[in-house]
Motif scaffolding. Structure first.
Motif, PDB file in Angstrom:
ATOM      1  N   CYS A  28      21.375  34.262 -25.167  1.00 26.07           N
ATOM      2  CA  CYS A  28      22.819  34.055 -25.317  1.00 26.07           C
ATOM      3  C   CYS A  28      23.241  33.004 -24.314  1.00 26.07           C
ATOM      4  O   CYS A  28      23.524  33.313 -23.168  1.00 26.07           O
ATOM      5  CB  CYS A  28      23.580  35.355 -25.092  1.00 26.07           C
ATOM      6  N   ASP A  29      23.226  31.743 -24.697  1.00 23.67           N
ATOM      7  CA  ASP A  29      23.548  30.660 -23.793  1.00 23.67           C
ATOM      8  C   ASP A  29      24.975  30.215 -23.996  1.00 23.67           C
ATOM      9  O   ASP A  29      25.528  30.327 -25.077  1.00 23.67           O
ATOM     10  CB  ASP A  29      22.607  29.480 -24.057  1.00 23.67           C
ATOM     11  N   GLY A  79      28.145  42.925 -21.664  1.00 24.12           N
ATOM     12  CA  GLY A  79      27.081  42.582 -22.589  1.00 24.12           C
ATOM     13  C   GLY A  79      25.784  42.140 -21.975  1.00 24.12           C
ATOM     14  O   GLY A  79      25.660  41.926 -20.776  1.00 24.12           O
ATOM     15  N   TYR A  80      24.811  41.975 -22.886  1.00 20.72           N
ATOM     16  CA  TYR A  80      23.438  41.599 -22.576  1.00 20.72           C
ATOM     17  C   TYR A  80      22.786  41.114 -23.841  1.00 20.72           C
ATOM     18  O   TYR A  80      23.069  41.652 -24.917  1.00 20.72           O
ATOM     19  CB  TYR A  80      22.696  42.823 -22.053  1.00 20.72           C
ATOM     20  N   PRO A  81      21.904  40.124 -23.787  1.00 21.23           N
ATOM     21  CA  PRO A  81      21.576  39.287 -22.629  1.00 21.23           C
ATOM     22  C   PRO A  81      22.319  37.963 -22.689  1.00 21.23           C
ATOM     23  O   PRO A  81      22.651  37.469 -23.753  1.00 21.23           O
ATOM     24  CB  PRO A  81      20.080  39.056 -22.814  1.00 21.23           C
ATOM     25  N   VAL A 112      30.524  32.718 -22.216  1.00 25.11           N
ATOM     26  CA  VAL A 112      29.199  33.176 -22.631  1.00 25.11           C
ATOM     27  C   VAL A 112      29.222  33.440 -24.132  1.00 25.11           C
ATOM     28  O   VAL A 112      30.280  33.677 -24.719  1.00 25.11           O
ATOM     29  CB  VAL A 112      28.750  34.454 -21.889  1.00 25.11           C
ATOM     30  N   VAL A 113      28.038  33.379 -24.730  1.00 20.66           N
ATOM     31  CA  VAL A 113      27.865  33.771 -26.121  1.00 20.66           C
ATOM     32  C   VAL A 113      26.721  34.768 -26.146  1.00 20.66           C
ATOM     33  O   VAL A 113      25.604  34.449 -25.744  1.00 20.66           O
ATOM     34  CB  VAL A 113      27.548  32.575 -27.038  1.00 20.66           C
ATOM     35  N   CYS A 114      27.015  35.981 -26.580  1.00 20.10           N
ATOM     36  CA  CYS A 114      26.023  37.052 -26.533  1.00 20.10           C
ATOM     37  C   CYS A 114      25.894  37.691 -27.912  1.00 20.10           C
ATOM     38  O   CYS A 114      26.871  38.239 -28.438  1.00 20.10           O
ATOM     39  CB  CYS A 114      26.436  38.092 -25.497  1.00 20.10           C
ATOM     40  N   ASP A 115      24.694  37.621 -28.486  1.00 19.36           N
ATOM     41  CA  ASP A 115      24.480  38.135 -29.834  1.00 19.36           C
ATOM     42  C   ASP A 115      25.513  37.580 -30.815  1.00 19.36           C
ATOM     43  O   ASP A 115      26.033  38.282 -31.683  1.00 19.36           O
ATOM     44  CB  ASP A 115      24.534  39.672 -29.847  1.00 19.36           C
ATOM     45  N   GLY A 116      25.854  36.317 -30.651  1.00 18.90           N
ATOM     46  CA  GLY A 116      26.807  35.664 -31.522  1.00 18.90           C
ATOM     47  C   GLY A 116      28.260  35.920 -31.183  1.00 18.90           C
ATOM     48  O   GLY A 116      29.157  35.371 -31.845  1.00 18.90           O
TER      49      GLY A 116
END
Length: 542
Positions: free
Chosen positions: A44-45, A396-398, A453-457
């Protein structure tokens, strides 16, 4: 919730496992460990804005203007002693060559504890290293045992109901801590034939914390992730939730980082920095804070380090009471105070079993007997989100994202040279927290860094935040699990920072942390540095 993995070889037994998120969905989780090797997580970049490199890189030394310097302390005298840079494990050897555990998580100076060791070697020695600064050596040899007889002890058993891994080892030796200074210790076990080395962590805790900055080691979280014997609070032999332990015990070695648990990555860099600053320090563990209501009375500041996820209700109550009495709190990680646990005894003593049924809380005999449910603090049947204490909440993660400065004029950024929008690659990860006022949130609260951040979309933000309360206490939360690790990025004394964090990042986080610790050590920070609420300015009106 998740453990980021710095560099090094992946330990035996490490796996990717499916785990509950704590927010009602299952996700692929890394159960990585402080042994590092592995590239930084980048699933998640988020993009950040470069800039301000030269200014931040230059701001490594010095003291923020107007912040008083504490009086010299015992910390200074201790760190003036010569260190021993050879404290590390250089030859781990095969998995069962040598390993051990102590029958006390912590002891007061002068108390004794038992050491339980299994080895294939005929003899072994024990060396006790106090971890600190020591001119960059990071450890000092305080005690070494005589040559001790070794034996291969029996395999563990697994409880049929709770899937708890238990050992029935004989005590190998008794260690007397007479003359040992307070602090975080790693005992190194050395097999005589050179076949292996391992660590055993022990805290020599402070009897009083009045007038001091308190470093709180987090062994309950270390133990939650410990897969020694094939089980942790996250998975079992199937690599999934169905066979995980419901209770774990300290009566076994730590699998990760050659027996050091999570200490070396998530705690040791902060210990080194705090001791280098010569602050009056006290040491304890979350287990001790939970057990002793008076322990934090009079402390100037209390520090929760990089990964401090598992808290009992008593620990949370005592942290909250300290804040409300004027003690500053620093949360130098993410996903803090997320799981509600209960301590129970083991065969070796009190508070040596960590109980956390998580989503299976209704099956917990303790809950059926009227004790709090051992599940996430924010979940039913008795929700109490961690944000009411921390100011931020786990989100959230990751992620692997840049840290983006929003409030460069804040006193914590003094001397860093940062500007609005400056970013620091990879500093946000692998878990993150944010300000989310839909949960209980102390006000006024000031957001210092607001990192996309973008995490799992899913798009979100990681926030560093600072709030103050009527008692005068200030509370800072870094909002990222990599904060403590980043202190070692191209820093003095070497270190183990990874994930691509560079010297510019390390210079910034070290200076911010120095500003924080000096101000917090001087007394209730809210009196000289009251928070100025900027949530609406950052997030907009809801």
């Amino acid at each position: 919730m998740r453990i980021d993995r710095p560099r090094g070889a992946v330990p035996a037994g490490e796996s990717r496992v499916v785990r509950e998120s704590g927010m009602g969905t299952g996700r692929r989780r890394f159960l990585g460990m402080a042994v590092g090797a592995a590239a930084g997580l980048s699933a998640c970049d988020a993009a950040g804005t470069p800039g301000g490199a030269a200014a931040a890189s230059a701001a490594v030394a010095g003291r923020p203007t107007g912040t008083p310097s504490p009086s010299p302390s015992a910390t200074s005298a201790e760190n003036a002693r010569p260190g021993n840079a050879d404290w590390g494990v250089t030859k781990a050897g095969p998995a069962r060559a040598i390993e051990g555990y102590a029958d006390r998580v912590s002891v007061l100076p002068g108390e004794r504890f038992g050491l339980y060791v299994s080895t294939t070697a005929p003899h072994f020695t024990v060396s006790a290293y106090r971890m600190g600064w020591y001119g960059g050596a990071r450890g000092r040899l305080v005690w070494r045992s005589e040559r001790l007889p070794g034996s291969r002890q029996g395999d563990p058993t697994v409880d049929g109901r709770t899937r708890t891994v238990r050992t029935d080892w004989a005590r190998s030796t008794t260690v007397d801590t007479e003359g040992w200074p307070e602090g975080s210790y790693l005992l190194r076990l050395d097999a005589e034939d050179g076949s292996g080395q391992r660590f055993v962590p022990v805290t020599v805790r402070s009897a009083t914390t009045a007038g001091k900055t308190v470093i709180v080691n987090a062994p309950a979280t270390w133990q939650a992730y410990n897969e020694w014997g094939g089980y942790s609070l996250y998975n079992g032999p199937t690599g999934g939730l169905a066979t995980r332990s419901l209770e774990v015990t300290f009566d076994r070695p730590y699998l990760y980082d050659n027996g050091a648990g999570l200490f070396l990555v998530y705690e040791a860099p902060l210990v080194a920095l705090a001791e280098r600053l010569d602050l009056p320090l006290a040491y304890t563990t979350g287990v001790d804070v939970a057990r002793e209501p008076e322990l934090l009375h009079g402390a100037t500041a209390v520090l929760s380090l990089g990964h401090d996820e598992y808290w009992s209700p008593e620990q949370r109550q005592h942290f909250t009471a300290a804040r409300d009495a004027g003690t500053n709190l620093a949360i130098l990680g993410a996903n803090c105070c997320f799981r509600r646990i209960r301590f129970e005894p083991s065969a070796l003593g009190p508070d040596r079993t960590v109980v956390c049924y998580k989503s299976a809380w209704q099956e917990d005999p303790g809950y059926r007997a009227g004790k709090p449910a051992t599940t996430d603090y924010r979940e039913q049947p008795d929700p109490d989100p961690e944000s009411s204490l921390l100011g931020v909440i786990y989100d959230g993660y990751p992620v692997d994202a840049p840290y983006v400065v929003t409030n460069p004029g804040h006193w914590l950024f003094a001397g860093t040279g940062v500007g609005a929008g400056d970013s620091f690659a990879h500093l946000v990860g692998v878990e993150y927290d944010r300000v989310l006022t839909g949960f209980p949130t102390p006000r006024p609260i000031e957001i210092l860094a607001h990192s996309p951040v973008v995490c799992d979309g899913r798009r979100s933000f990681a926030d560093s935040a600072y709030y103050t309360v009527p008692s005068g206490a200030g509370v800072f939360a870094s909002g990222t699990m990599r904060w403590v690790e980043s202190l070692d990025a191209d820093g003095p004394g070497g270190g183990r920072a990874d994930h691509g964090m560079d010297g510019r990042t390390g210079a910034m986080t070290r200076r911010v942390t120095e500003n924080l610790l000096r101000a917090f050590a001087a007394g209730p920070a809210g009196r000289s540095h009251p928070a100025s609420d900027n949530v609406e300015a950052v997030y907009g009106k809801s």
